[in-house]
Scaffold this motif. Structure first.
Motif, PDB file in Angstrom:
ATOM      1  N   SER A 142      45.533  16.126  70.385  1.00 35.54           N
ATOM      2  CA  SER A 142      46.804  16.669  69.913  1.00 35.54           C
ATOM      3  C   SER A 142      47.581  17.173  71.111  1.00 35.54           C
ATOM      4  O   SER A 142      47.021  17.852  71.975  1.00 35.54           O
ATOM      5  N   TYR A 143      48.863  16.815  71.162  1.00 35.63           N
ATOM      6  CA  TYR A 143      49.704  17.209  72.303  1.00 35.63           C
ATOM      7  C   TYR A 143      51.062  17.660  71.800  1.00 35.63           C
ATOM      8  O   TYR A 143      51.610  17.106  70.838  1.00 35.63           O
ATOM      9  N   GLY A 144      51.619  18.677  72.472  1.00 40.01           N
ATOM     10  CA  GLY A 144      52.961  19.128  72.149  1.00 40.01           C
ATOM     11  C   GLY A 144      53.695  19.600  73.389  1.00 40.01           C
ATOM     12  O   GLY A 144      53.149  20.359  74.193  1.00 40.01           O
ATOM     13  N   LYS A 145      54.914  19.117  73.549  1.00 45.90           N
ATOM     14  CA  LYS A 145      55.770  19.541  74.656  1.00 45.90           C
ATOM     15  C   LYS A 145      56.614  20.713  74.177  1.00 45.90           C
ATOM     16  O   LYS A 145      57.249  20.637  73.125  1.00 45.90           O
ATOM     17  N   ASN A 146      56.626  21.782  74.924  1.00 45.85           N
ATOM     18  CA  ASN A 146      57.319  23.009  74.519  1.00 45.85           C
ATOM     19  C   ASN A 146      58.709  23.099  75.177  1.00 45.85           C
ATOM     20  O   ASN A 146      58.842  22.840  76.360  1.00 45.85           O
ATOM     21  N   PRO A 147      59.748  23.444  74.401  1.00 45.05           N
ATOM     22  CA  PRO A 147      59.781  23.769  72.968  1.00 45.05           C
ATOM     23  C   PRO A 147      60.175  22.583  72.095  1.00 45.05           C
ATOM     24  O   PRO A 147      60.357  22.723  70.888  1.00 45.05           O
ATOM     25  N   GLU A 148      60.331  21.398  72.702  1.00 46.36           N
ATOM     26  CA  GLU A 148      60.870  20.240  71.984  1.00 46.36           C
ATOM     27  C   GLU A 148      60.068  19.867  70.740  1.00 46.36           C
ATOM     28  O   GLU A 148      60.648  19.526  69.697  1.00 46.36           O
ATOM     29  N   SER A 149      58.728  19.931  70.836  1.00 46.24           N
ATOM     30  CA  SER A 149      57.919  19.560  69.680  1.00 46.24           C
ATOM     31  C   SER A 149      58.112  20.534  68.520  1.00 46.24           C
ATOM     32  O   SER A 149      58.109  20.134  67.350  1.00 46.24           O
ATOM     33  N   ALA A 150      58.313  21.819  68.837  1.00 50.30           N
ATOM     34  CA  ALA A 150      58.546  22.826  67.788  1.00 50.30           C
ATOM     35  C   ALA A 150      59.872  22.575  67.077  1.00 50.30           C
ATOM     36  O   ALA A 150      59.984  22.762  65.858  1.00 50.30           O
ATOM     37  N   TYR A 151      60.879  22.139  67.827  1.00 48.34           N
ATOM     38  CA  TYR A 151      62.173  21.843  67.208  1.00 48.34           C
ATOM     39  C   TYR A 151      62.045  20.728  66.163  1.00 48.34           C
ATOM     40  O   TYR A 151      62.692  20.779  65.101  1.00 48.34           O
ATOM     41  N   ILE A 152      61.227  19.733  66.472  1.00 50.72           N
ATOM     42  CA  ILE A 152      61.045  18.625  65.523  1.00 50.72           C
ATOM     43  C   ILE A 152      60.280  19.094  64.290  1.00 50.72           C
ATOM     44  O   ILE A 152      60.622  18.749  63.153  1.00 50.72           O
ATOM     45  N   ILE A 153      59.229  19.889  64.492  1.00 49.91           N
ATOM     46  CA  ILE A 153      58.448  20.417  63.362  1.00 49.91           C
ATOM     47  C   ILE A 153      59.351  21.207  62.417  1.00 49.91           C
ATOM     48  O   ILE A 153      59.208  21.134  61.189  1.00 49.91           O
ATOM     49  N   ASN A 154      60.323  21.933  62.968  1.00 48.03           N
ATOM     50  CA  ASN A 154      61.215  22.770  62.160  1.00 48.03           C
ATOM     51  C   ASN A 154      62.364  22.003  61.527  1.00 48.03           C
ATOM     52  O   ASN A 154      63.098  22.568  60.712  1.00 48.03           O
ATOM     53  N   SER A 155      62.505  20.719  61.875  1.00 46.54           N
ATOM     54  CA  SER A 155      63.696  19.982  61.438  1.00 46.54           C
ATOM     55  C   SER A 155      63.402  18.674  60.714  1.00 46.54           C
ATOM     56  O   SER A 155      64.277  18.136  60.041  1.00 46.54           O
ATOM     57  N   PHE A 156      62.195  18.142  60.862  1.00 42.67           N
ATOM     58  CA  PHE A 156      61.843  16.872  60.235  1.00 42.67           C
ATOM     59  C   PHE A 156      60.742  17.117  59.215  1.00 42.67           C
ATOM     60  O   PHE A 156      59.635  17.537  59.557  1.00 42.67           O
ATOM     61  N   TYR A 157      61.055  16.847  57.925  1.00 43.75           N
ATOM     62  CA  TYR A 157      60.123  17.143  56.836  1.00 43.75           C
ATOM     63  C   TYR A 157      59.825  15.864  56.045  1.00 43.75           C
ATOM     64  O   TYR A 157      60.576  15.484  55.144  1.00 43.75           O
ATOM     65  N   PRO A 158      58.723  15.178  56.391  1.00 43.57           N
ATOM     66  CA  PRO A 158      58.404  13.900  55.749  1.00 43.57           C
ATOM     67  C   PRO A 158      57.585  14.007  54.468  1.00 43.57           C
ATOM     68  O   PRO A 158      57.341  13.000  53.808  1.00 43.57           O
ATOM     69  N   LYS A 217      70.883  19.640  60.910  1.00 47.35           N
ATOM     70  CA  LYS A 217      71.181  20.002  59.525  1.00 47.35           C
ATOM     71  C   LYS A 217      69.919  20.423  58.761  1.00 47.35           C
ATOM     72  O   LYS A 217      69.974  21.289  57.875  1.00 47.35           O
ATOM     73  N   GLY A 218      68.774  19.819  59.120  1.00 49.81           N
ATOM     74  CA  GLY A 218      67.540  20.112  58.388  1.00 49.81           C
ATOM     75  C   GLY A 218      66.728  21.253  58.972  1.00 49.81           C
ATOM     76  O   GLY A 218      65.683  21.616  58.410  1.00 49.81           O
ATOM     77  N   GLU A 219      67.164  21.834  60.078  1.00 47.39           N
ATOM     78  CA  GLU A 219      66.366  22.853  60.769  1.00 47.39           C
ATOM     79  C   GLU A 219      66.172  24.107  59.923  1.00 47.39           C
ATOM     80  O   GLU A 219      67.126  24.687  59.401  1.00 47.39           O
ATOM     81  N   GLN A 220      64.911  24.534  59.819  1.00 44.79           N
ATOM     82  CA  GLN A 220      64.563  25.772  59.139  1.00 44.79           C
ATOM     83  C   GLN A 220      63.452  26.465  59.914  1.00 44.79           C
ATOM     84  O   GLN A 220      62.419  25.865  60.191  1.00 44.79           O
ATOM     85  N   CYS A 221      63.664  27.728  60.260  1.00 46.75           N
ATOM     86  CA  CYS A 221      62.652  28.530  60.941  1.00 46.75           C
ATOM     87  C   CYS A 221      62.454  29.802  60.122  1.00 46.75           C
ATOM     88  O   CYS A 221      63.309  30.689  60.133  1.00 46.75           O
ATOM     89  N   LEU A 222      61.342  29.846  59.404  1.00 47.02           N
ATOM     90  CA  LEU A 222      61.095  30.968  58.498  1.00 47.02           C
ATOM     91  C   LEU A 222      59.849  31.737  58.911  1.00 47.02           C
ATOM     92  O   LEU A 222      58.879  31.159  59.402  1.00 47.02           O
ATOM     93  N   ASP A 223      59.888  33.061  58.703  1.00 40.31           N
ATOM     94  CA  ASP A 223      58.691  33.858  58.941  1.00 40.31           C
ATOM     95  C   ASP A 223      57.842  33.880  57.670  1.00 40.31           C
ATOM     96  O   ASP A 223      58.165  33.198  56.685  1.00 40.31           O
ATOM     97  N   VAL A 224      56.753  34.631  57.664  1.00 41.32           N
ATOM     98  CA  VAL A 224      55.835  34.645  56.525  1.00 41.32           C
ATOM     99  C   VAL A 224      56.482  35.180  55.251  1.00 41.32           C
ATOM    100  O   VAL A 224      56.009  34.923  54.146  1.00 41.32           O
TER     101      VAL A 224
END
Length: 391
Positions: A142-158, A217-224
């Motif tokens: 598993s690999y993630g480039k910071n912060p670019e990978s986090a931006y995708i996780i928060n914006s792409f919901y398959p 448009k799809g970006e969502q960053c939510l806390d618990v």
């Protein structure tokens, strides 16, 4: 002239010729017998034809209206037995692909984890000063480039089961401006080969073109507590954030590998279980998740598949006349290679029909809802493979 001696020589020569003719004819007969035997052996592998659709109404509680999914050009008469092993990753090359240019890398070795099947396995964690990380074990990564990978996780919901689902808003055919799809895939393929994966078995299931406007448009960053966290959002969306998101599986002898060992009896639609997922941007791979990869070994013996009607009969026999009162609709039957683990730790590849049924349930509020049941049936015997449902 010694006629007596000459006669003996001629007689001996004649005898040799007769023996030679006999041996030649005998050899030809044996050869023809072998050819006939081989041809008969090949003829025993009968071609099984599959319908495109199948419809049948057994009762108001059990109906068949399904698509039969078999790869175009698949030849059932040329399906060979095969075995498989989990691929061991090239550790050094894998590290170089993702962390080779990093400085100040913090390394944690021999951490305890589990592989795809739940077996204990050690893994290492690498993290550099920029926050880029790599988890690497013998069989997964598993690999993630910071912060670019986090931006995708928060914006792409398959995942179709979530309210945020937005994969249908991205193209699966268009090129992005930084690189066309063909060249982009060649770049990904090169990395996979360096990691030690056999790319000849790759099945590119889906490749989304993630454009920055739709991501934003799809970006969502939510806390618990469900509150927006503005500090984790991308402050500067642009074309530099675009890329291709791949869902990648494996196929062998033209059949797709069944990706998941999760319990089949309650698998909801919309959950992708591809063993390899990659996001590639302008600067290369931004994120990678590899669960497992197989190396295949073909054997000499053929498989013989049973007629498709026998598969449908197995479904009907299970659900017709049972105490189950919820309406069932058989929606799909898809042919897969299924990896069955042997006592040796290796796998046997077995052709399996995965039949998907929709069960209609009461929602308790005067309405109904459906969920998917999957039934695995051996393509070799036509019998339900209940032992696979517990994997």
């Amino acid at each position: 002239m010694n006629y007596k001696k000459t006669g003996k020589i001629l007689g001996l020569l004649l005898l040799c010729v007769l023996v030679g003719i006999f041996l030649y004819q005998h050899t030809q007969v044996n050869t023809k017998q072998k050819e006939v035997a081989n041809n008969q052996g090949e003829e025993q592998q009968e071609t099984v034809n599959f319908p495109k659709t199948y419809k049948k109404e057994v009762s108001n509680l059990l109906k068949f209206d399904l698509d039969v999914v078999v790869p175009e050009g698949f030849d059932s008469a040329n399906l060979y037995k095969a075995s498989a092993t989990l691929t061991s990753l090239n550790q050094e090359e894998s590290y170089q692909c993702f962390m080779g240019k990093s400085t100040n890398v913090n390394e944690s070795k021999d951490k305890k984890g589990r592989d795809w099947t739940g077996e204990a396995e050690n893994y290492s964690v690498y993290e550099d000063k920029a926050g880029n990380y790599l988890y690497l074990s013998q069989t997964n990564a598993s690999y993630g480039k910071n912060p670019e990978s986090a931006y995708i996780i928060n914006s792409f919901y398959p995942d179709k089961s979530t309210d945020q689902y937005n994969a249908d808003q991205f193209s699966t055919i268009s090129d992005l401006s930084f690189l066309n799809r063909e060249q982009a895939w060649r770049n990904v393929e090169s990395v996979l080969e360096k990691m030690g994966l056999d790319t000849s078995t790759v099945q590119k299931k889906t490749a989304y073109s993630l454009d920055w406007e739709t991501l934003k448009k799809g970006e969502q960053c939510l806390d618990v507590n469900g509150n927006e966290v503005e500090s984790e959002k991308n402050p500067n969306w642009s074309k530099a954030n675009e890329g291709y998101y791949y869902y990648i599986g494996q196929q062998y002898q033209d059949l797709p590998m069944y990706d998941s060992l999760q319990v089949m009896g309650n698998l909801e639609e919309g959950i992708d279980t591809s063993p390899l997922r990659i996001f590639q941007g302008e600067q290369g791979i931004v994120s990678l998740w590899l669960d497992h990869w197989f190396s295949m070994q073909e054997q000499e013996e053929h498989f013989q598949l049973v007629p498709f009607e026998q598969i449908m009969a197995a479904v009907q026999d299970k659900y017709e006349g049972t105490v189950k009162t919820n309406p069932l609709l058989v929606k799909q039957a898809k042919l897969y290679e299924y990896p069955v683990k042997e006592e040796t730790g290796d796998y046997s590849l077995v052709p399996v029909w995965i039949c998907s049924l929709e069960e209609t349930l009461d929602d308790g509020e005067g309405g109904t809802y459906t969920h998917t049941i999957q039934m695995p049936i051996s393509a070799l015997t036509g019998e339900e493979l209940s032992e696979l449902e517990g994997h």
